[in-house]
Design a protein around this motif. Structure first.
Motif, short mmCIF file in Angstrom:
data_model
loop_
_atom_site.label_atom_id
_atom_site.label_comp_id
_atom_site.label_asym_id
_atom_site.label_seq_id
_atom_site.Cartn_x
_atom_site.Cartn_y
_atom_site.Cartn_z
N ASN A 116 0.86 -1.16 0.00
CA ASN A 116 0.00 0.00 0.00
C ASN A 116 0.91 1.23 0.00
O ASN A 116 1.65 1.44 0.96
CB ASN A 116 -0.93 -0.02 1.22
N VAL A 117 0.87 1.99 -1.09
CA VAL A 117 1.69 3.19 -1.24
C VAL A 117 0.85 4.37 -0.75
O VAL A 117 -0.20 4.66 -1.32
CB VAL A 117 2.11 3.40 -2.71
N VAL A 118 1.32 5.02 0.30
CA VAL A 118 0.57 6.14 0.89
C VAL A 118 1.42 7.40 0.81
O VAL A 118 2.30 7.62 1.65
CB VAL A 118 0.18 5.82 2.35
N PRO A 119 1.19 8.23 -0.23
CA PRO A 119 1.93 9.48 -0.34
C PRO A 119 1.61 10.40 0.83
O PRO A 119 0.49 10.41 1.35
CB PRO A 119 1.42 10.09 -1.65
N ARG A 120 2.60 11.18 1.24
CA ARG A 120 2.40 12.11 2.35
C ARG A 120 2.58 13.54 1.89
O ARG A 120 1.74 14.37 2.09
CB ARG A 120 3.37 11.77 3.48
N LEU A 121 3.73 13.83 1.30
CA LEU A 121 4.03 15.16 0.79
C LEU A 121 4.28 15.05 -0.70
O LEU A 121 5.07 14.21 -1.14
CB LEU A 121 5.26 15.74 1.50
N MET A 122 3.60 15.88 -1.49
CA MET A 122 3.73 15.78 -2.94
C MET A 122 4.13 17.13 -3.53
O MET A 122 3.63 18.17 -3.11
CB MET A 122 2.42 15.29 -3.56
N GLY A 123 5.02 17.04 -4.48
CA GLY A 123 5.47 18.23 -5.19
C GLY A 123 5.09 18.13 -6.66
O GLY A 123 3.98 17.72 -6.99
N ALA A 124 6.02 18.46 -7.53
CA ALA A 124 5.79 18.51 -8.98
C ALA A 124 5.81 17.09 -9.56
O ALA A 124 6.87 16.53 -9.82
CB ALA A 124 6.85 19.39 -9.63
#
Length: 161
Positions: A138-146
């Motif tokens: 399970n891939v759980v992004p936390r902080l996202m940029g470009a």
């Protein structure tokens, strides 16, 4: 008794190293654009990213093909780092869980090297015929940029110029 405890501890250490190897194989394959090889790691697994779920090798491979851009050199031009892996092997010795951090860097012509995403991987594993394999990620992004040069279909530059 001490020898038996040492044997169990040694086996758990070896098992943790084998699981760490799976974690590393995933990011090396992904950064090298080896989507087929990466999908083979999930032949017996469920792969979840946000609201998308893929089951097994074929679906996971299609997920990578549709969801990760490859650029002129055939790679996503990314550098995934996995850190702070907390691996817990169940007392039975045939299943495990792991939570780890990931950071993705990307660089392209006109897009300087920068972190584009961080988050956590929540993984489960099983030992089958003496080998560890993924049963879920399970891939759980936390902080996202470009993410415009990484996620989704590549931009067709002839339509935007």
């Amino acid at each position: 008794m001490t020898n038996a405890i040492n044997t169990v501890n040694e086996q758990r250490y070896i098992d943790e190293l084998k699981i760490q190897r799976l974690l590393a194989m995933y990011v090396h394959n992904l950064d090298d654009g080896k989507f087929t090889e990466n999908s083979e790691l999930f032949e017996h697994a469920e792969f979840i990213v946000l609201s998308d779920t893929a089951h097994g090798r074929e679906e996971v491979e299609q997920f990578f093909i549709r969801g990760v851009q490859r650029h002129e050199d055939g790679t996503p031009r990314t550098w995934h780092s996995v850190s702070s892996a907390l691996i817990d092997i169940f007392p039975s010795g045939d299943s495990a869980t792991c939570v780890s951090y990931f950071t993705v860097h990307q660089e392209l012509d006109g897009f300087p090297l920068q972190p584009i995403c961080t988050g956590r991987y929540y993984d489960t594993f099983e030992k089958h015929d003496g080998y560890w394999r993924f049963t879920s990620r399970n891939v759980v992004p936390r902080l996202m940029g470009a993410l415009q040069f990484h996620v989704g279909a590549p931009v067709n530059r002839t339509q935007t110029e």
